[in-house]
Design a protein around this motif. Sequence first.
Motif, PDB file in Angstrom:
ATOM      1  N   ALA A  23       0.845  -1.195   0.000  1.00  0.00           N
ATOM      2  CA  ALA A  23       0.000   0.000   0.000  1.00  0.00           C
ATOM      3  C   ALA A  23       0.879   1.243   0.000  1.00  0.00           C
ATOM      4  CB  ALA A  23      -0.904  -0.009   1.218  1.00  0.00           C
ATOM      5  N   ALA A  24       0.596   2.148  -0.934  1.00  0.00           N
ATOM      6  CA  ALA A  24       1.415   3.346  -1.106  1.00  0.00           C
ATOM      7  C   ALA A  24       0.674   4.594  -0.669  1.00  0.00           C
ATOM      8  CB  ALA A  24       1.834   3.474  -2.564  1.00  0.00           C
ATOM      9  N   SER A  25       1.425   5.557  -0.188  1.00  0.00           N
ATOM     10  CA  SER A  25       0.860   6.853   0.155  1.00  0.00           C
ATOM     11  C   SER A  25       1.942   7.907   0.054  1.00  0.00           C
ATOM     12  CB  SER A  25       0.264   6.841   1.561  1.00  0.00           C
ATOM     13  OG  SER A  25       1.252   6.547   2.523  1.00  0.00           O
ATOM     14  N   GLY A  26       1.518   9.172  -0.102  1.00  0.00           N
ATOM     15  CA  GLY A  26       2.468  10.275  -0.095  1.00  0.00           C
ATOM     16  C   GLY A  26       3.116  10.590  -1.425  1.00  0.00           C
ATOM     17  N   CYS A  50       8.307  -7.016 -11.250  1.00  0.00           N
ATOM     18  CA  CYS A  50       8.038  -5.592 -11.441  1.00  0.00           C
ATOM     19  C   CYS A  50       6.720  -5.443 -12.178  1.00  0.00           C
ATOM     20  CB  CYS A  50       9.090  -4.905 -12.308  1.00  0.00           C
ATOM     21  SG  CYS A  50      10.760  -4.941 -11.719  1.00  0.00           S
ATOM     22  N   ILE A  51       6.117  -4.274 -12.009  1.00  0.00           N
ATOM     23  CA  ILE A  51       4.924  -3.957 -12.783  1.00  0.00           C
ATOM     24  C   ILE A  51       5.009  -2.500 -13.203  1.00  0.00           C
ATOM     25  CG2 ILE A  51       3.540  -3.422 -10.732  1.00  0.00           C
ATOM     26  CD1 ILE A  51       1.147  -4.754 -12.291  1.00  0.00           C
ATOM     27  N   SER A  52       4.616  -2.235 -14.438  1.00  0.00           N
ATOM     28  CA  SER A  52       4.723  -0.884 -14.978  1.00  0.00           C
ATOM     29  C   SER A  52       3.661   0.026 -14.375  1.00  0.00           C
ATOM     30  CB  SER A  52       4.589  -0.915 -16.498  1.00  0.00           C
ATOM     31  OG  SER A  52       3.321  -1.427 -16.873  1.00  0.00           O
ATOM     32  N   LYS A  53       3.749   1.299 -14.710  1.00  0.00           N
ATOM     33  CA  LYS A  53       2.878   2.306 -14.110  1.00  0.00           C
ATOM     34  C   LYS A  53       1.397   2.021 -14.338  1.00  0.00           C
ATOM     35  CE  LYS A  53       6.467   5.778 -14.882  1.00  0.00           C
ATOM     36  NZ  LYS A  53       6.839   7.019 -15.585  1.00  0.00           N
ATOM     37  N   SER A  54       1.081   1.578 -15.531  1.00  0.00           N
ATOM     38  CA  SER A  54      -0.323   1.287 -15.855  1.00  0.00           C
ATOM     39  C   SER A  54      -0.718  -0.136 -15.523  1.00  0.00           C
ATOM     40  CB  SER A  54      -0.553   1.528 -17.345  1.00  0.00           C
ATOM     41  OG  SER A  54       0.152   0.559 -18.113  1.00  0.00           O
ATOM     42  N   GLY A  55       0.274  -0.973 -15.264  1.00  0.00           N
ATOM     43  CA  GLY A  55       0.019  -2.391 -15.044  1.00  0.00           C
ATOM     44  C   GLY A  55       0.072  -3.215 -16.314  1.00  0.00           C
ATOM     45  N   GLY A  56       0.365  -2.570 -17.442  1.00  0.00           N
ATOM     46  CA  GLY A  56       0.334  -3.274 -18.710  1.00  0.00           C
ATOM     47  C   GLY A  56       1.536  -4.150 -18.986  1.00  0.00           C
ATOM     48  N   LYS A  57       2.616  -3.923 -18.260  1.00  0.00           N
ATOM     49  CA  LYS A  57       3.825  -4.740 -18.424  1.00  0.00           C
ATOM     50  C   LYS A  57       4.227  -5.307 -17.076  1.00  0.00           C
ATOM     51  CE  LYS A  57       5.738  -2.030 -22.232  1.00  0.00           C
ATOM     52  NZ  LYS A  57       6.886  -1.218 -22.683  1.00  0.00           N
ATOM     53  N   THR A  69       2.197 -13.919  -9.439  1.00  0.00           N
ATOM     54  CA  THR A  69       1.521 -12.974 -10.321  1.00  0.00           C
ATOM     55  C   THR A  69       1.455 -11.612  -9.647  1.00  0.00           C
ATOM     56  OG1 THR A  69       0.142 -14.741 -11.248  1.00  0.00           O
ATOM     57  CG2 THR A  69      -0.566 -12.471 -11.637  1.00  0.00           C
ATOM     58  N   VAL A  70       1.933 -10.593 -10.347  1.00  0.00           N
ATOM     59  CA  VAL A  70       1.893  -9.231  -9.826  1.00  0.00           C
ATOM     60  C   VAL A  70       0.750  -8.476 -10.494  1.00  0.00           C
ATOM     61  CG1 VAL A  70       3.578  -8.344 -11.508  1.00  0.00           C
ATOM     62  CG2 VAL A  70       3.266  -7.181  -9.306  1.00  0.00           C
ATOM     63  N   SER A  71       0.072  -7.641  -9.721  1.00  0.00           N
ATOM     64  CA  SER A  71      -1.003  -6.811 -10.257  1.00  0.00           C
ATOM     65  C   SER A  71      -1.067  -5.524  -9.456  1.00  0.00           C
ATOM     66  CB  SER A  71      -2.344  -7.557 -10.199  1.00  0.00           C
ATOM     67  OG  SER A  71      -2.690  -7.868  -8.861  1.00  0.00           O
ATOM     68  N   ARG A  72      -1.776  -4.546  -9.993  1.00  0.00           N
ATOM     69  CA  ARG A  72      -1.908  -3.292  -9.259  1.00  0.00           C
ATOM     70  C   ARG A  72      -3.313  -2.730  -9.442  1.00  0.00           C
ATOM     71  NH1 ARG A  72       2.644   0.583 -11.115  1.00  0.00           N
ATOM     72  NH2 ARG A  72       1.517   2.134  -9.858  1.00  0.00           N
ATOM     73  N   ASP A  73      -3.749  -2.017  -8.418  1.00  0.00           N
ATOM     74  CA  ASP A  73      -5.021  -1.301  -8.448  1.00  0.00           C
ATOM     75  C   ASP A  73      -4.701   0.163  -8.178  1.00  0.00           C
ATOM     76  OD1 ASP A  73      -7.512  -0.165  -8.001  1.00  0.00           O
ATOM     77  OD2 ASP A  73      -8.290  -1.881  -6.910  1.00  0.00           O
ATOM     78  N   ASN A  74      -4.614   0.939  -9.227  1.00  0.00           N
ATOM     79  CA  ASN A  74      -4.218   2.340  -9.058  1.00  0.00           C
ATOM     80  C   ASN A  74      -5.266   3.154  -8.315  1.00  0.00           C
ATOM     81  OD1 ASN A  74      -1.766   1.863 -10.247  1.00  0.00           O
ATOM     82  ND2 ASN A  74      -2.263   2.830 -12.207  1.00  0.00           N
ATOM     83  N   ALA A  75      -6.507   2.711  -8.342  1.00  0.00           N
ATOM     84  CA  ALA A  75      -7.552   3.411  -7.587  1.00  0.00           C
ATOM     85  C   ALA A  75      -7.350   3.235  -6.083  1.00  0.00           C
ATOM     86  CB  ALA A  75      -8.927   2.899  -7.997  1.00  0.00           C
ATOM     87  N   LYS A  76      -6.714   2.128  -5.700  1.00  0.00           N
ATOM     88  CA  LYS A  76      -6.473   1.845  -4.278  1.00  0.00           C
ATOM     89  C   LYS A  76      -5.023   2.079  -3.871  1.00  0.00           C
ATOM     90  CE  LYS A  76     -10.178  -1.566  -3.835  1.00  0.00           C
ATOM     91  NZ  LYS A  76     -10.534  -2.959  -3.465  1.00  0.00           N
ATOM     92  N   ASN A  77      -4.201   2.553  -4.820  1.00  0.00           N
ATOM     93  CA  ASN A  77      -2.771   2.787  -4.526  1.00  0.00           C
ATOM     94  C   ASN A  77      -2.112   1.537  -3.942  1.00  0.00           C
ATOM     95  OD1 ASN A  77      -3.246   5.375  -5.379  1.00  0.00           O
ATOM     96  ND2 ASN A  77      -2.608   6.377  -3.497  1.00  0.00           N
TER      97      ASN A  77
END
Length: 126
Positions: A23-26, A50-57, A69-77
């Motif tokens: 979880a990221a903040s700041g 690693c995962i790219s900024k958009s999650g596409g790579k 498996t790595v994934s990201r939810d940018n709405a939840k940081n």
Amino acid sequence: EAQLVESGGGLVQAGGSLRLSCAASGFTFDDYYIGWFRQAPGKEREGVSCISKSGGKTYYADPVKGRFTVSRDNAKNTVYLQMNSLKPEDTAVYYCAAGSTDSSGGSACPAWYDYWGQGTQVTVSS
């Protein structure tokens, strides 16, 4: 102040699964690549994924390819690392890190990392 907080570590039997969260903040989360690293006792820190900024790579180190498996939810940081078919050799402290600078060749990983978390322990029993 930029902060990364890992969670989800624990003790699991070989063959089991865990999902780590970072979880990221700041800072502006979707401007940053996120990497996962691990360090086992007596060993050097190694890159896991690693995962790219958009999650596409995404990128996976050979020892975890096909199992993590790595994934990201940018709405939840938040970035996740789903770890399946865990092995005793996966035992380590797992860290996430964030970097904003692009590397050459359009990699999923940044050129370097600006922020680091404190880590979460993963222990896999045989």
